[in-house]
Design a protein around this motif. Structure first.
Motif, PDB file in Angstrom:
ATOM      1  N   PRO A 240       0.822  -1.220   0.000  1.00  0.00           N
ATOM      2  CA  PRO A 240       0.000   0.000   0.000  1.00  0.00           C
ATOM      3  C   PRO A 240       0.855   1.269   0.000  1.00  0.00           C
ATOM      4  O   PRO A 240       2.001   1.268   0.454  1.00  0.00           O
ATOM      5  CB  PRO A 240      -0.795  -0.107   1.310  1.00  0.00           C
ATOM      6  CG  PRO A 240      -0.643  -1.510   1.769  1.00  0.00           C
ATOM      7  CD  PRO A 240       0.674  -1.990   1.241  1.00  0.00           C
ATOM      8  N   THR A 241       0.274   2.339  -0.488  1.00  0.00           N
ATOM      9  CA  THR A 241       0.937   3.637  -0.392  1.00  0.00           C
ATOM     10  C   THR A 241       0.818   4.142   1.043  1.00  0.00           C
ATOM     11  O   THR A 241      -0.033   3.691   1.815  1.00  0.00           O
ATOM     12  CB  THR A 241       0.298   4.668  -1.330  1.00  0.00           C
ATOM     13  OG1 THR A 241      -1.036   4.949  -0.870  1.00  0.00           O
ATOM     14  CG2 THR A 241       0.241   4.151  -2.765  1.00  0.00           C
ATOM     15  N   VAL A 242       1.682   5.086   1.389  1.00  0.00           N
ATOM     16  CA  VAL A 242       1.614   5.703   2.717  1.00  0.00           C
ATOM     17  C   VAL A 242       0.262   6.394   2.892  1.00  0.00           C
ATOM     18  O   VAL A 242      -0.344   6.339   3.964  1.00  0.00           O
ATOM     19  CB  VAL A 242       2.772   6.702   2.908  1.00  0.00           C
ATOM     20  CG1 VAL A 242       2.614   7.481   4.214  1.00  0.00           C
ATOM     21  CG2 VAL A 242       4.112   5.972   2.879  1.00  0.00           C
ATOM     22  N   SER A 243      -0.210   7.015   1.806  1.00  0.00           N
ATOM     23  CA  SER A 243      -1.501   7.701   1.866  1.00  0.00           C
ATOM     24  C   SER A 243      -2.644   6.725   2.143  1.00  0.00           C
ATOM     25  O   SER A 243      -3.548   7.011   2.933  1.00  0.00           O
ATOM     26  CB  SER A 243      -1.754   8.454   0.555  1.00  0.00           C
ATOM     27  OG  SER A 243      -2.966   9.171   0.607  1.00  0.00           O
ATOM     28  N   GLU A 244      -2.609   5.565   1.491  1.00  0.00           N
ATOM     29  CA  GLU A 244      -3.629   4.538   1.727  1.00  0.00           C
ATOM     30  C   GLU A 244      -3.607   4.028   3.162  1.00  0.00           C
ATOM     31  O   GLU A 244      -4.621   3.566   3.680  1.00  0.00           O
ATOM     32  CB  GLU A 244      -3.390   3.335   0.806  1.00  0.00           C
ATOM     33  CG  GLU A 244      -3.763   3.532  -0.638  1.00  0.00           C
ATOM     34  CD  GLU A 244      -3.466   2.271  -1.437  1.00  0.00           C
ATOM     35  OE1 GLU A 244      -4.422   1.616  -1.864  1.00  0.00           O
ATOM     36  OE2 GLU A 244      -2.270   1.934  -1.623  1.00  0.00           O
ATOM     37  N   SER A 245      -2.433   4.123   3.788  1.00  0.00           N
ATOM     38  CA  SER A 245      -2.235   3.532   5.108  1.00  0.00           C
ATOM     39  C   SER A 245      -2.563   4.480   6.256  1.00  0.00           C
ATOM     40  O   SER A 245      -2.230   4.193   7.405  1.00  0.00           O
ATOM     41  CB  SER A 245      -0.788   3.054   5.241  1.00  0.00           C
ATOM     42  OG  SER A 245      -0.469   2.141   4.208  1.00  0.00           O
ATOM     43  N   GLY A 246      -3.185   5.593   5.956  1.00  0.00           N
ATOM     44  CA  GLY A 246      -3.647   6.475   7.017  1.00  0.00           C
ATOM     45  C   GLY A 246      -3.056   7.861   7.030  1.00  0.00           C
ATOM     46  O   GLY A 246      -3.600   8.767   7.669  1.00  0.00           O
ATOM     47  N   VAL A 247      -1.914   8.085   6.319  1.00  0.00           N
ATOM     48  CA  VAL A 247      -1.341   9.438   6.256  1.00  0.00           C
ATOM     49  C   VAL A 247      -1.838  10.055   4.949  1.00  0.00           C
ATOM     50  O   VAL A 247      -1.124  10.118   3.943  1.00  0.00           O
ATOM     51  CB  VAL A 247       0.193   9.395   6.317  1.00  0.00           C
ATOM     52  CG1 VAL A 247       0.758  10.811   6.453  1.00  0.00           C
ATOM     53  CG2 VAL A 247       0.666   8.544   7.490  1.00  0.00           C
ATOM     54  N   GLU A 248      -3.069  10.477   4.968  1.00  0.00           N
ATOM     55  CA  GLU A 248      -3.771  10.884   3.748  1.00  0.00           C
ATOM     56  C   GLU A 248      -3.068  12.038   3.040  1.00  0.00           C
ATOM     57  O   GLU A 248      -2.657  13.019   3.651  1.00  0.00           O
ATOM     58  CB  GLU A 248      -5.208  11.299   4.100  1.00  0.00           C
ATOM     59  CG  GLU A 248      -6.089  11.514   2.884  1.00  0.00           C
ATOM     60  CD  GLU A 248      -7.536  11.765   3.268  1.00  0.00           C
ATOM     61  OE1 GLU A 248      -8.291  12.224   2.399  1.00  0.00           O
ATOM     62  OE2 GLU A 248      -7.898  11.496   4.426  1.00  0.00           O
ATOM     63  N   GLY A 249      -2.928  11.883   1.722  1.00  0.00           N
ATOM     64  CA  GLY A 249      -2.338  12.933   0.902  1.00  0.00           C
ATOM     65  C   GLY A 249      -0.821  12.903   0.831  1.00  0.00           C
ATOM     66  O   GLY A 249      -0.214  13.716   0.132  1.00  0.00           O
ATOM     67  N   PHE A 250      -0.184  11.948   1.530  1.00  0.00           N
ATOM     68  CA  PHE A 250       1.282  11.894   1.501  1.00  0.00           C
ATOM     69  C   PHE A 250       1.764  11.469   0.118  1.00  0.00           C
ATOM     70  O   PHE A 250       1.294  10.492  -0.446  1.00  0.00           O
ATOM     71  CB  PHE A 250       1.806  10.918   2.558  1.00  0.00           C
ATOM     72  CG  PHE A 250       3.305  10.909   2.663  1.00  0.00           C
ATOM     73  CD1 PHE A 250       3.951  11.794   3.512  1.00  0.00           C
ATOM     74  CD2 PHE A 250       4.070  10.031   1.907  1.00  0.00           C
ATOM     75  CE1 PHE A 250       5.339  11.803   3.607  1.00  0.00           C
ATOM     76  CE2 PHE A 250       5.457  10.039   1.994  1.00  0.00           C
ATOM     77  CZ  PHE A 250       6.090  10.923   2.847  1.00  0.00           C
ATOM     78  N   ASP A 251       2.716  12.207  -0.405  1.00  0.00           N
ATOM     79  CA  ASP A 251       3.281  11.895  -1.721  1.00  0.00           C
ATOM     80  C   ASP A 251       4.675  12.493  -1.777  1.00  0.00           C
ATOM     81  O   ASP A 251       4.841  13.713  -1.714  1.00  0.00           O
ATOM     82  CB  ASP A 251       2.401  12.486  -2.831  1.00  0.00           C
ATOM     83  CG  ASP A 251       2.900  12.135  -4.232  1.00  0.00           C
ATOM     84  OD1 ASP A 251       3.847  11.332  -4.346  1.00  0.00           O
ATOM     85  OD2 ASP A 251       2.343  12.679  -5.204  1.00  0.00           O
ATOM     86  N   ALA A 252       5.691  11.660  -1.861  1.00  0.00           N
ATOM     87  CA  ALA A 252       7.073  12.153  -1.871  1.00  0.00           C
ATOM     88  C   ALA A 252       7.926  11.292  -2.782  1.00  0.00           C
ATOM     89  O   ALA A 252       8.614  10.384  -2.340  1.00  0.00           O
ATOM     90  CB  ALA A 252       7.658  12.163  -0.455  1.00  0.00           C
ATOM     91  N   GLU A 253       7.851  11.576  -4.068  1.00  0.00           N
ATOM     92  CA  GLU A 253       8.680  10.854  -5.026  1.00  0.00           C
ATOM     93  C   GLU A 253      10.001  11.580  -5.246  1.00  0.00           C
ATOM     94  O   GLU A 253      10.062  12.810  -5.208  1.00  0.00           O
ATOM     95  CB  GLU A 253       7.954  10.710  -6.358  1.00  0.00           C
ATOM     96  CG  GLU A 253       6.860   9.661  -6.350  1.00  0.00           C
ATOM     97  CD  GLU A 253       6.443   9.265  -7.750  1.00  0.00           C
ATOM     98  OE1 GLU A 253       6.954   8.255  -8.247  1.00  0.00           O
ATOM     99  OE2 GLU A 253       5.617   9.970  -8.346  1.00  0.00           O
ATOM    100  N   ALA A 254      11.036  10.823  -5.484  1.00  0.00           N
ATOM    101  CA  ALA A 254      12.321  11.401  -5.876  1.00  0.00           C
ATOM    102  C   ALA A 254      12.313  11.585  -7.394  1.00  0.00           C
ATOM    103  O   ALA A 254      11.605  10.879  -8.114  1.00  0.00           O
ATOM    104  CB  ALA A 254      13.455  10.485  -5.459  1.00  0.00           C
ATOM    105  N   TRP A 255      13.089  12.524  -7.889  1.00  0.00           N
ATOM    106  CA  TRP A 255      13.148  12.780  -9.328  1.00  0.00           C
ATOM    107  C   TRP A 255      14.546  13.265  -9.706  1.00  0.00           C
ATOM    108  O   TRP A 255      15.349  13.626  -8.856  1.00  0.00           O
ATOM    109  CB  TRP A 255      12.096  13.814  -9.754  1.00  0.00           C
ATOM    110  CG  TRP A 255      12.094  15.064  -8.924  1.00  0.00           C
ATOM    111  CD1 TRP A 255      11.255  15.353  -7.884  1.00  0.00           C
ATOM    112  CD2 TRP A 255      12.980  16.194  -9.033  1.00  0.00           C
ATOM    113  NE1 TRP A 255      11.571  16.586  -7.347  1.00  0.00           N
ATOM    114  CE2 TRP A 255      12.617  17.117  -8.035  1.00  0.00           C
ATOM    115  CE3 TRP A 255      14.048  16.504  -9.876  1.00  0.00           C
ATOM    116  CZ2 TRP A 255      13.282  18.336  -7.850  1.00  0.00           C
ATOM    117  CZ3 TRP A 255      14.724  17.712  -9.705  1.00  0.00           C
ATOM    118  CH2 TRP A 255      14.327  18.608  -8.706  1.00  0.00           C
ATOM    119  N   ASN A 256      14.810  13.267 -10.989  1.00  0.00           N
ATOM    120  CA  ASN A 256      16.054  13.853 -11.481  1.00  0.00           C
ATOM    121  C   ASN A 256      15.812  14.472 -12.854  1.00  0.00           C
ATOM    122  O   ASN A 256      14.805  14.187 -13.518  1.00  0.00           O
ATOM    123  CB  ASN A 256      17.197  12.831 -11.524  1.00  0.00           C
ATOM    124  CG  ASN A 256      16.837  11.587 -12.299  1.00  0.00           C
ATOM    125  OD1 ASN A 256      16.193  11.658 -13.336  1.00  0.00           O
ATOM    126  ND2 ASN A 256      17.241  10.425 -11.800  1.00  0.00           N
TER     127      ASN A 256
END
Length: 327
Positions: A240-256
């Motif tokens: 599951p995503t962190v958001s699905e697991s109760g920390v709603e709206g969490f989104d932190a992807e790395a990029w380059n």
């Protein structure tokens, strides 16, 4: 002087006056005429280095000129970025920047370059999620379990990171803030020693890129309890995503992505960006990036610039709340 000779002289002067503008107009069409250098401000072998090398190979084929990767590690990626910021603004020297470069303005007091003034966006290359992982002996199986445990024992859990001010450090601080929990931070000199100490039981949890974390999860030495992206990954579809697991709206992807020295001609920037877009659309390259846990995610110079601006503001808020400052 006869009229026809004056007319001829006038025509010659007009033609000569046009030479510089014609030459300038032709120059972008001729680009590139020699090798292009991509400075990767990190050591060889990591996710960012792998992405840069995969893309450079494709660009070499497309541009019919060598596109070489040069590793310039040091100061969390700032040495290479500063070097490129002072390079000639001709499109032949680029730097690979990451999420970390949007964190640095908030935590370093002595940066000798400005990412928004001394460099210009060329294109985003790729992005990918991180995994939240715990020592298998820790009695948590989900991010919800982790939050509950941390709330019952404030400051009792220790989380490891790749270093003070690293993207893995800041992403965990963001998670703590959004979940309303407090944990102790233990910085290491890279992701490998951070994960090693969690596997040894010297720290409780760690967050790291899927590229480097997946082998540890697959071997059972670490337990993945959440993925930081807004959507689940095809590589771990049951996680599951962190958001699905109760920390709603969490989104932190790395990029380059790639940037060039400021004042690089826009026509050159546009040519490079278009070639990068074409390279990332190649099915073979796409499959190889996906296998690394980092997917091709092209963004135009303008859109990539907007990402950099948004991320810089976002992480500045996290840094301020956590009270992080480095010399």
């Amino acid at each position: 002087m006869p009229a026809f000779r004056l007319a001829s002289l006038g025509a010659l002067c007009t033609a000569l006056a046009l030479v510089p503008s014609l030459s300038a107009a032709a120059a972008p069409d001729a680009f590139p005429e020699r090798a292009i250098r991509i400075v990767v401000p990190y050591a060889p072998g990591g996710t960012n280095d792998v992405v840069a090398r995969l893309v450079s190979q494709k660009l070499s084929d497309q541009l019919k000129q060598p596109v070489v990767v040069e590793n310039k590690p040091g100061a969390s990626g700032n040495i290479g970025a500063e070097q490129v910021s002072r390079a000639p603004a001709d499109g032949y020297t680029l730097v690979l920047v990451t999420t970390g470069h949007t964190i640095h303005p908030s935590i370093y007091t002595n940066l000798r370059y400005d990412i928004t003034k001394d460099l210009v966006p060329v294109a985003r290359l790729s992005s990918g999620p991180m995994l939240v992982m715990v020592n298998p002996k820790l009695p948590v199986n989900t991010v919800g379990d982790l939050v509950a445990l941390a709330k019952s024992k404030p400051n009792a859990l220790n989380f490891a990171s790749a270093g003070n001010g690293s993207s893995t450090h800041l992403a965990m601080e963001l998670l703590s803030n959004q979940a309303g929990i407090r944990m102790n931070h233990i910085p290491y000199g890279g992701s490998a020693p951070a994960m090693a100490d969690v596997m040894a039981g010297n720290a409780d949890l760690v967050m790291d890129l899927m590229f480097s974390a997946l082998p540890q999860v697959q071997s059972g030495r670490l337990r993945a309890i959440g993925i930081t992206s807004a959507k689940r990954s095809a590589l771990l579809p049951d996680l599951p995503t962190v958001s699905e697991s109760g920390v709603e709206g969490f989104d932190a992807e790395a990029w380059n992505g790639l940037m060039a020295p400021a004042k690089t001609p826009q026509s050159v920037i546009d040519r490079l960006s278009a070639e990068i877009r074409k390279a990332l659309a190649d099915p073979e390259l796409k499959a190889r990036l996906d296998a690394q846990g980092f997917s091709g995610n092209w963004a135009s110079p303008a859109d990539f610039g907007a990402v950099i601006g948004k991320e810089t503001t976002r992480w500045a808020g996290v840094v301020k709340r956590a009270g992080i400052k480095l010399d």
